[in-house]
Structure formats: C-alpha cells, structure tokens
Design a protein around this motif. Structure first.
Motif, PDB file in Angstrom:
ATOM      1  N   ILE A   6       0.835  -1.203   0.000  1.00 44.30           N
ATOM      2  CA  ILE A   6       0.000   0.000   0.000  1.00 44.30           C
ATOM      3  C   ILE A   6       0.867   1.250   0.000  1.00 44.30           C
ATOM      4  CG2 ILE A   6      -1.657   1.333   1.357  1.00 44.30           C
ATOM      5  CD1 ILE A   6      -2.821  -1.350   2.295  1.00 44.30           C
ATOM      6  N   THR A  38      -6.953   7.423  -8.261  1.00 45.39           N
ATOM      7  CA  THR A  38      -6.067   6.424  -7.675  1.00 45.39           C
ATOM      8  C   THR A  38      -6.565   5.986  -6.297  1.00 45.39           C
ATOM      9  OG1 THR A  38      -4.208   7.343  -8.873  1.00 45.39           O
ATOM     10  CG2 THR A  38      -3.684   5.952  -7.017  1.00 45.39           C
ATOM     11  N   PRO A  43      -8.683   1.307  -7.240  1.00 43.53           N
ATOM     12  CA  PRO A  43      -8.776   0.181  -6.295  1.00 43.53           C
ATOM     13  C   PRO A  43     -10.065  -0.623  -6.443  1.00 43.53           C
ATOM     14  CG  PRO A  43      -7.992   2.115  -5.147  1.00 43.53           C
ATOM     15  CD  PRO A  43      -8.393   2.560  -6.530  1.00 43.53           C
TER      16      PRO A  43
END
Length: 166
Positions: A6, A38, A43
């Motif tokens: 991450i 983003t 995701p």
C-alpha cells in the motif's frame, strides 16, 4: 508485506505529484483533488479483478465492471495529472470495450462479443487520434507554416515533376 504494497504506490504517486507540481501549493485538499481516481476508482477496479481471480474461473461477469472501472480510473488519473481532459475523453468510450474484451478473453470466447468490442475500440481510437492531432496543432502555432510549405512543395513537385511515359 501489506503495508509495503500500500505504501509503495502512495509514495511513488506523491513523488510524481511533487515533480509535476513544483512551486504550487500542496495540501491535503490538493492531493485528494488530484489523486481521487487512484484513491477510489482504480482500487475498486482492482477489487473486481481480485474477486474474479480468487474464485478461479467462476464469476466471469466481475471482469466487465472491473475492466471498465480500471480503465476509467487510469484515464481519469492521466487527465488529472496532465490537465488534458479534452484529449483523454475517448478513453471513456474505450472502457466498456476493455471490460467486454476481458469477458471475451476469460469467458467462453463468444465471438459475438467482438462486434461491440471492435466498434467501441475503433471509435475510441478515431476520436483519440483526432483530438490528439487537433490539440497538437492548436498548441504549436509554428506548425502551420511548415504544413503550408510542405503542401506547396508537394503541389510544385506534382506540377514540375517528370511525367511517366506510357
């Protein structure tokens, strides 16, 4: 391991943003406004892909929204970073084509899916090329005289050039 996966993209994107935004005001609002694709859209597209691949072949329908969201997220992020929404909008036409192509590729290879995939892809590429050329020509005022000279020389060559004897 999860922290690294991450933290790494976040650090890379922050570095890219700092390079592109030199001298500009940087705050949480600016970062959020610049990287919303983003943070939210990409995701979600990756989540749909992860769901499909974790089910190992079942749930092939998850690839359509996954491909659409991933493509829309990438197009939006590029447009946000470089401020070129007028050039990048054909990517939104390409997004369903990519989602359907993933359904075709990983699904039963239904040949009828290729019809909308090809139509959407050709339309997207056509609009993208027209918008890119138009944007390039409008941003470079010195190109018009060059194009004019090339056209004049081409016409002169056609008039003055040797004629083929038949």
């Amino acid at each position: 391991m999860a922290k690294r996966t991450i933290l790494a993209p976040v650090l890379i994107l922050l570095g890219v943003y700092l390079i592109l935004n030199q001298g500009g005001a940087m705050g949480p609002g600016t970062i959020f406004a610049t990287f919303w694709p983003t943070l939210f859209v990409i995701p979600l597209g990756l989540f749909f892909h992860w769901m499909y691949f974790s089910m190992i072949g079942r749930g092939v329908g998850l690839l359509v929204p996954g491909g659409v969201l991933l493509t829309v997220g990438l197009v939006s992020q590029i447009a946000m970073l470089f401020g070129n929404w007028g050039t990048m909008w054909p990517g939104f036409i390409l997004a369903p084509a990519i989602g359907l192509f993933e359904l075709y590729w990983f699904g039963g290879r239904n040949k009828w899916l290729l019809i909308p995939i090809n139509i959407l892809t050709v339309l997207s590429l056509l609009f993208f090329s027209v918008m890119s050329i138009g944007s390039a020509l409008s941003n470079m005022s010195y190109i018009q005289p060059v194009v004019a000279i090339v056209l004049i020389m081409g016409g002169a060559y056609l008039i003055m050039g040797r004629k083929k004897h038949m």
